[in-house]
Motif scaffolding. Sequence first.
Motif, PDB file in Angstrom:
ATOM      1  N   SER A 627       1.049  -1.129   0.090  1.00 59.15           N
ATOM      2  CA  SER A 627       0.013   0.081  -0.115  1.00 59.15           C
ATOM      3  C   SER A 627       0.937   1.235   0.042  1.00 59.15           C
ATOM      4  CB  SER A 627      -0.997   0.022   1.253  1.00 59.15           C
ATOM      5  OG  SER A 627      -1.577  -1.033   1.165  1.00 59.15           O
ATOM      6  N   TRP A 628       0.422   2.277  -0.648  1.00 59.37           N
ATOM      7  CA  TRP A 628       1.082   3.448  -0.486  1.00 59.37           C
ATOM      8  C   TRP A 628       0.341   4.728  -0.746  1.00 59.37           C
ATOM      9  CZ3 TRP A 628       0.372   0.198  -4.710  1.00 59.37           C
ATOM     10  CH2 TRP A 628      -0.566   1.085  -5.887  1.00 59.37           C
ATOM     11  N   ILE A 629       0.781   5.796   0.035  1.00 58.12           N
ATOM     12  CA  ILE A 629       0.510   7.147   0.418  1.00 58.12           C
ATOM     13  C   ILE A 629       1.163   8.218  -0.056  1.00 58.12           C
ATOM     14  CG2 ILE A 629       1.010   6.999   2.740  1.00 58.12           C
ATOM     15  CD1 ILE A 629      -1.491   8.351   3.419  1.00 58.12           C
ATOM     16  N   THR A 630       0.830   9.117  -0.480  1.00 57.83           N
ATOM     17  CA  THR A 630       1.672  10.299  -1.057  1.00 57.83           C
ATOM     18  C   THR A 630       1.349  11.509  -0.016  1.00 57.83           C
ATOM     19  OG1 THR A 630       1.444   9.811  -3.324  1.00 57.83           O
ATOM     20  CG2 THR A 630       2.037  12.063  -2.891  1.00 57.83           C
ATOM     21  N   VAL A 631       2.470  11.829   0.658  1.00 54.84           N
ATOM     22  CA  VAL A 631       2.564  13.179   1.590  1.00 54.84           C
ATOM     23  C   VAL A 631       3.433  14.212   1.349  1.00 54.84           C
ATOM     24  CG1 VAL A 631       2.856  13.743   4.015  1.00 54.84           C
ATOM     25  CG2 VAL A 631       1.474  11.624   3.455  1.00 54.84           C
ATOM     26  N   LYS A 632       3.325  15.450   0.899  1.00 56.31           N
ATOM     27  CA  LYS A 632       3.925  16.453   0.665  1.00 56.31           C
ATOM     28  C   LYS A 632       4.657  16.252  -0.725  1.00 56.31           C
ATOM     29  CE  LYS A 632       4.239  18.544   5.109  1.00 56.31           C
ATOM     30  NZ  LYS A 632       4.871  18.834   6.439  1.00 56.31           N
ATOM     31  N   GLY A 633       4.080  15.364  -1.506  1.00 53.38           N
ATOM     32  CA  GLY A 633       4.832  15.122  -2.892  1.00 53.38           C
ATOM     33  C   GLY A 633       5.607  13.901  -2.849  1.00 53.38           C
ATOM     34  N   LYS A 634       5.653  13.285  -1.721  1.00 57.65           N
ATOM     35  CA  LYS A 634       6.521  11.987  -1.678  1.00 57.65           C
ATOM     36  C   LYS A 634       5.552  10.784  -1.426  1.00 57.65           C
ATOM     37  CE  LYS A 634      10.566  10.227   0.980  1.00 57.65           C
ATOM     38  NZ  LYS A 634      11.592  10.279   1.965  1.00 57.65           N
ATOM     39  N   ALA A 696      -2.506   4.579   9.518  1.00 59.91           N
ATOM     40  CA  ALA A 696      -1.803   5.189  10.575  1.00 59.91           C
ATOM     41  C   ALA A 696      -0.689   6.092  10.314  1.00 59.91           C
ATOM     42  CB  ALA A 696      -0.973   4.133  11.413  1.00 59.91           C
ATOM     43  N   PHE A 697      -0.154   6.141   9.291  1.00 62.08           N
ATOM     44  CA  PHE A 697       0.951   6.949   8.740  1.00 62.08           C
ATOM     45  C   PHE A 697       0.144   8.353   8.309  1.00 62.08           C
ATOM     46  CE2 PHE A 697       3.399   8.955   5.303  1.00 62.08           C
ATOM     47  CZ  PHE A 697       4.453   9.464   6.267  1.00 62.08           C
ATOM     48  N   GLY A 698      -0.820   8.156   7.534  1.00 68.72           N
ATOM     49  CA  GLY A 698      -1.768   9.165   7.060  1.00 68.72           C
ATOM     50  C   GLY A 698      -2.147  10.230   8.438  1.00 68.72           C
ATOM     51  N   ILE A 702      -0.986  13.550   7.644  1.00 68.22           N
ATOM     52  CA  ILE A 702      -1.786  14.672   6.813  1.00 68.22           C
ATOM     53  C   ILE A 702      -2.886  15.380   7.780  1.00 68.22           C
ATOM     54  CG2 ILE A 702      -3.730  14.627   5.222  1.00 68.22           C
ATOM     55  CD1 ILE A 702      -2.457  11.885   3.993  1.00 68.22           C
ATOM     56  N   PRO A 703      -2.865  16.739   7.550  1.00 65.81           N
ATOM     57  CA  PRO A 703      -3.884  17.560   8.172  1.00 65.81           C
ATOM     58  C   PRO A 703      -5.167  17.096   8.414  1.00 65.81           C
ATOM     59  CG  PRO A 703      -2.706  18.928   6.590  1.00 65.81           C
ATOM     60  CD  PRO A 703      -2.212  17.292   6.310  1.00 65.81           C
ATOM     61  N   SER A 704      -5.820  17.444   9.647  1.00 66.26           N
ATOM     62  CA  SER A 704      -7.120  16.761   9.845  1.00 66.26           C
ATOM     63  C   SER A 704      -8.102  17.203   8.915  1.00 66.26           C
ATOM     64  CB  SER A 704      -7.582  17.163  11.165  1.00 66.26           C
ATOM     65  OG  SER A 704      -7.534  18.563  11.280  1.00 66.26           O
ATOM     66  N   ASN A 705      -8.030  18.528   8.108  1.00 69.40           N
ATOM     67  CA  ASN A 705      -9.056  18.786   7.197  1.00 69.40           C
ATOM     68  C   ASN A 705      -8.840  18.143   5.764  1.00 69.40           C
ATOM     69  OD1 ASN A 705      -6.830  20.323   6.533  1.00 69.40           O
ATOM     70  ND2 ASN A 705      -7.867  22.120   6.264  1.00 69.40           N
ATOM     71  N   ALA A 706      -8.092  17.117   5.659  1.00 67.94           N
ATOM     72  CA  ALA A 706      -7.746  16.807   4.294  1.00 67.94           C
ATOM     73  C   ALA A 706      -7.840  15.250   4.515  1.00 67.94           C
ATOM     74  CB  ALA A 706      -6.149  17.001   3.948  1.00 67.94           C
ATOM     75  N   PRO A 707      -8.484  14.759   3.158  1.00 68.75           N
ATOM     76  CA  PRO A 707      -8.569  13.268   3.128  1.00 68.75           C
ATOM     77  C   PRO A 707      -7.357  12.516   3.019  1.00 68.75           C
ATOM     78  CG  PRO A 707      -9.044  14.328   0.890  1.00 68.75           C
ATOM     79  CD  PRO A 707      -8.708  15.495   1.791  1.00 68.75           C
ATOM     80  N   ILE A 708      -7.640  11.196   3.544  1.00 65.88           N
ATOM     81  CA  ILE A 708      -6.207  10.344   3.553  1.00 65.88           C
ATOM     82  C   ILE A 708      -6.390   9.374   2.258  1.00 65.88           C
ATOM     83  CG2 ILE A 708      -5.100   8.259   4.664  1.00 65.88           C
ATOM     84  CD1 ILE A 708      -5.935   9.920   7.321  1.00 65.88           C
ATOM     85  N   ILE A 709      -5.815   9.256   1.388  1.00 66.48           N
ATOM     86  CA  ILE A 709      -6.035   8.704   0.081  1.00 66.48           C
ATOM     87  C   ILE A 709      -4.852   7.622   0.022  1.00 66.48           C
ATOM     88  CG2 ILE A 709      -6.381   8.588  -2.393  1.00 66.48           C
ATOM     89  CD1 ILE A 709      -7.176  11.278  -2.306  1.00 66.48           C
ATOM     90  N   ILE A 710      -5.338   6.058  -0.036  1.00 68.48           N
ATOM     91  CA  ILE A 710      -4.379   5.122   0.017  1.00 68.48           C
ATOM     92  C   ILE A 710      -4.533   4.165  -1.241  1.00 68.48           C
ATOM     93  CG2 ILE A 710      -3.779   3.351   1.276  1.00 68.48           C
ATOM     94  CD1 ILE A 710      -4.623   4.695   3.769  1.00 68.48           C
ATOM     95  N   PHE A 711      -3.495   3.713  -1.807  1.00 66.29           N
ATOM     96  CA  PHE A 711      -3.765   2.970  -3.166  1.00 66.29           C
ATOM     97  C   PHE A 711      -2.894   1.374  -2.629  1.00 66.29           C
ATOM     98  CE2 PHE A 711      -3.458   7.184  -4.330  1.00 66.29           C
ATOM     99  CZ  PHE A 711      -4.345   7.169  -5.395  1.00 66.29           C
ATOM    100  N   LYS A 712      -3.739   0.446  -3.117  1.00 64.32           N
ATOM    101  CA  LYS A 712      -3.423  -0.733  -2.662  1.00 64.32           C
ATOM    102  C   LYS A 712      -3.311  -1.704  -4.071  1.00 64.32           C
ATOM    103  CE  LYS A 712      -4.062  -4.948   0.224  1.00 64.32           C
ATOM    104  NZ  LYS A 712      -4.650  -5.411   1.389  1.00 64.32           N
ATOM    105  N   THR A 736      -9.982   7.405   1.941  1.00 63.48           N
ATOM    106  CA  THR A 736     -10.350   6.694   0.466  1.00 63.48           C
ATOM    107  C   THR A 736      -9.236   5.607   0.174  1.00 63.48           C
ATOM    108  OG1 THR A 736     -11.335   8.556  -0.545  1.00 63.48           O
ATOM    109  CG2 THR A 736     -10.700   6.803  -2.016  1.00 63.48           C
ATOM    110  N   ILE A 737      -9.487   4.348  -0.019  1.00 64.74           N
ATOM    111  CA  ILE A 737      -8.682   3.245  -0.303  1.00 64.74           C
ATOM    112  C   ILE A 737      -9.036   2.878  -1.867  1.00 64.74           C
ATOM    113  CG2 ILE A 737      -7.782   0.940   0.078  1.00 64.74           C
ATOM    114  CD1 ILE A 737      -8.422   1.606   3.114  1.00 64.74           C
ATOM    115  N   ARG A 738      -8.016   2.852  -2.709  1.00 56.67           N
ATOM    116  CA  ARG A 738      -8.025   2.052  -4.023  1.00 56.67           C
ATOM    117  C   ARG A 738      -7.718   0.822  -3.912  1.00 56.67           C
ATOM    118  NH1 ARG A 738      -5.546   3.762  -9.643  1.00 56.67           N
ATOM    119  NH2 ARG A 738      -4.222   2.149  -9.234  1.00 56.67           N
ATOM    120  N   ASP A 739      -8.304  -0.183  -4.000  1.00 55.76           N
ATOM    121  CA  ASP A 739      -7.823  -1.500  -4.157  1.00 55.76           C
ATOM    122  C   ASP A 739      -7.677  -2.061  -5.607  1.00 55.76           C
ATOM    123  OD1 ASP A 739     -10.411  -2.577  -4.749  1.00 55.76           O
ATOM    124  OD2 ASP A 739     -10.446  -3.664  -2.789  1.00 55.76           O
TER     125      ASP A 739
END
Length: 757
Positions: A627-634, A696-698, A702-712, A736-739
């Motif tokens: 699974s991966w998540i993008t935070v601040k462009g990384k 958990a990392f998200g 990630i700021p509380s007003n922004a969605p957490i988007i995860i890809f798997k 949001t999780i995209r499997d």
Amino acid sequence: MANSPLPPSIPSQIAATRFARIPSWVSLKSSSASSSSLKIPQNQQQQGQVENLHLVSLSKQGKLKEARDFLKQMDEAGVPVNPSSYKSLLETCSNMRSLSDGRLIHKRLRTTMGNPSNFLDNCVLQMYCVCESFWDAEKLFDEMPEKNLASWVILISAYSEKGHLDKVFGLFSQMIELGIEPHSTIFTGLLKSLLDPSVLEVGKQLHSLVIRIGLSTNVSVITAISNMYVKCGALERAKLVFDQMVERNAVGWTGLMMGYTQAGKEKYTLVLFVRMLKEGVEPDKFVFSIALKACAGLEDLNLGRQIHGYIVKLGLESEVFVGTAVVDLYVKCSDFDSACRSFERISEPNDASWSAIITGYCQIGKFEKSLQIFKSLRTKDMAINSFVYTSIFQTCSALADYNMGAQAHADAIKRGLVSYLHGESAMITFYSKCGRLDYANRAFESIDEPDTVAWTAIICGHAYHGNASEALKLSERMQNSTAKPNEVTFVGVLTACSHSGFVTEAKLYLESMSREYGVKPTIDHYDCMIDAYSRAGMLQEAYELIKNMPFEPDAMSWKCLLGGCWIHRNLELGKIAAKNLLQLDPDDTAGYILMFNLYASHGKWEEAASIRSTMGARKLKKELSCSWITVKGKVHRFVVGDIHHPQTENIYGKLKELNHSFTDVESVLLKEEDVSFGLPERKQQLTEHSERLAIAFGLISIPSNAPIIIFKNLRACKHCHDFAKHVSMVTGRRITIRDSCRFHHFHSGKCSCNDYW
């Protein structure tokens, strides 16, 4: 000294040297102010030649302001401006699109000459046409006391170039009525303006007129007629005219070959190419490009290689126009190694060359390499075309790289390089696959007249986000548009129905495909219907459809049924589905895992153990979950039990806090992503699944007003699906999780799939 004449270039060089030395501020006021009313002395006439040469020099340097100042000085000195100087000035106005200067020169002409010669009137007419001031052009044309053939050619050609057919044929009719016999140039201009089937009848009439006035043997005219028929979609007429040509030039061959290629008749293109070679005509770079494009369309790698060999023999491989076509051939024929070698031989790759190689890397799944090349092109400020951006949108879709895709979109808008329809459709897919369906909707609604690809992209986007109702509404809107659904559109519609339990609607769409839309269903459409039945628990209906559909069931048919049997715990039908699935695809790990779980759910542990033994014997292991998540462009990637992230301690601290408030109530069963792990560690592994680590990392990043988007990369398991619902409830965050199958949007303890997945 011998009186041998100087080479033609020498006098002009001497003259250029002389007037180049005259500064533009030189004053001619030494001449008497009243001299203009007197006869100019012989020495002043000679001086006038020098001034006119200087005026031409200023004109050719584009110094129109200085030329205007010098004209005033010539007027004050009584030095006349000769016609060639006026011609040069007007040509510069045309080249610089300086309409204001052109009008001033025209006004001066009328003031000083009264009635300028026909030659100068034509120069002014040409200037107005080039500057696209057709009002001025028509006014001058109507006022001209004498119009020669060149006058008619200038105005007709200008209107023709801009596609003003009513003006073109209005002027042409005037010519005929006045008894002026049209020149061949007139006909070539007229014929070039006929660009689509709607003007075919006009083209036929022109063809008849050409024959009547005896121009049917004129090579340029008859070639223009052949090309006109090509552009108007009358390829048979074009071929007939071409075959009757007494003499064929390169334009004729190229035009007909291009017509066949654009019409999807690549075989005829190659037949014509071979005929050209047999007649001893040496192909140019345009002919080679078209022939290679035809080979690419037919995926005829063998013939393409032969043509490539001929290109190498003629030394044209490094030429960008030909070299790019060679690269494109190999890319489309899936010979990427040859494409890379051919690309390296192009001396100066252009935007089309880079586009071809980037597309190639996308085709073979080397998306990171595509992005690397794109970033390099941007850094070096090299030419990029709209096709490059379309490929980058597709690359970012595959990688779910929202940040890079959004940057590319902004860059494309800035450069005006978002390809109409193709690029916009790629953007719709990109945004929907990156979880931003809101942006996908905005991109779609910004298209004036969406084509089939655009409609399909937005329908599929809503389908994979679980918005079945919206997908079906869009399908209804599409029916009222000019676009027609294709096979992929119906896959999207049926998928939407399948993922939301709309079984009745799915059945109606499947039955209406051929009858109402002329789209013949394929095995993919029947598999969607089998999936819809299976998910809804209508397992017997799914099985009957498999047995009675007009296709032999494929592995996906049986896998859909097996998935439904696992969901609804139907062991007997599950065994039938698994047997057929594993006969068609013995290495499908998902089939073994589903059957293992099905046996385990019924307490048949010996049979379950047998499944595990078979997998072990075949050395089958499921792809490792990631699974991966993008935070601040990384991009941050996680695998099961990952301890290599720099913030591992904080991640597991947050995960422990969440797990403490969450209790799994499901029985401990082997899921798709856990086949390579042993059962004793199962409970601990469930708490360390990759998407849980990403969540958990998200939460801590990630700021509380922004969605957490995860890809798997794999399908989410039920435990983690329930975990995400729980987290969204206790934290109030949107997740949001995209499997591998679809999107899941979690909010306030609920998922957009309504647990129907």
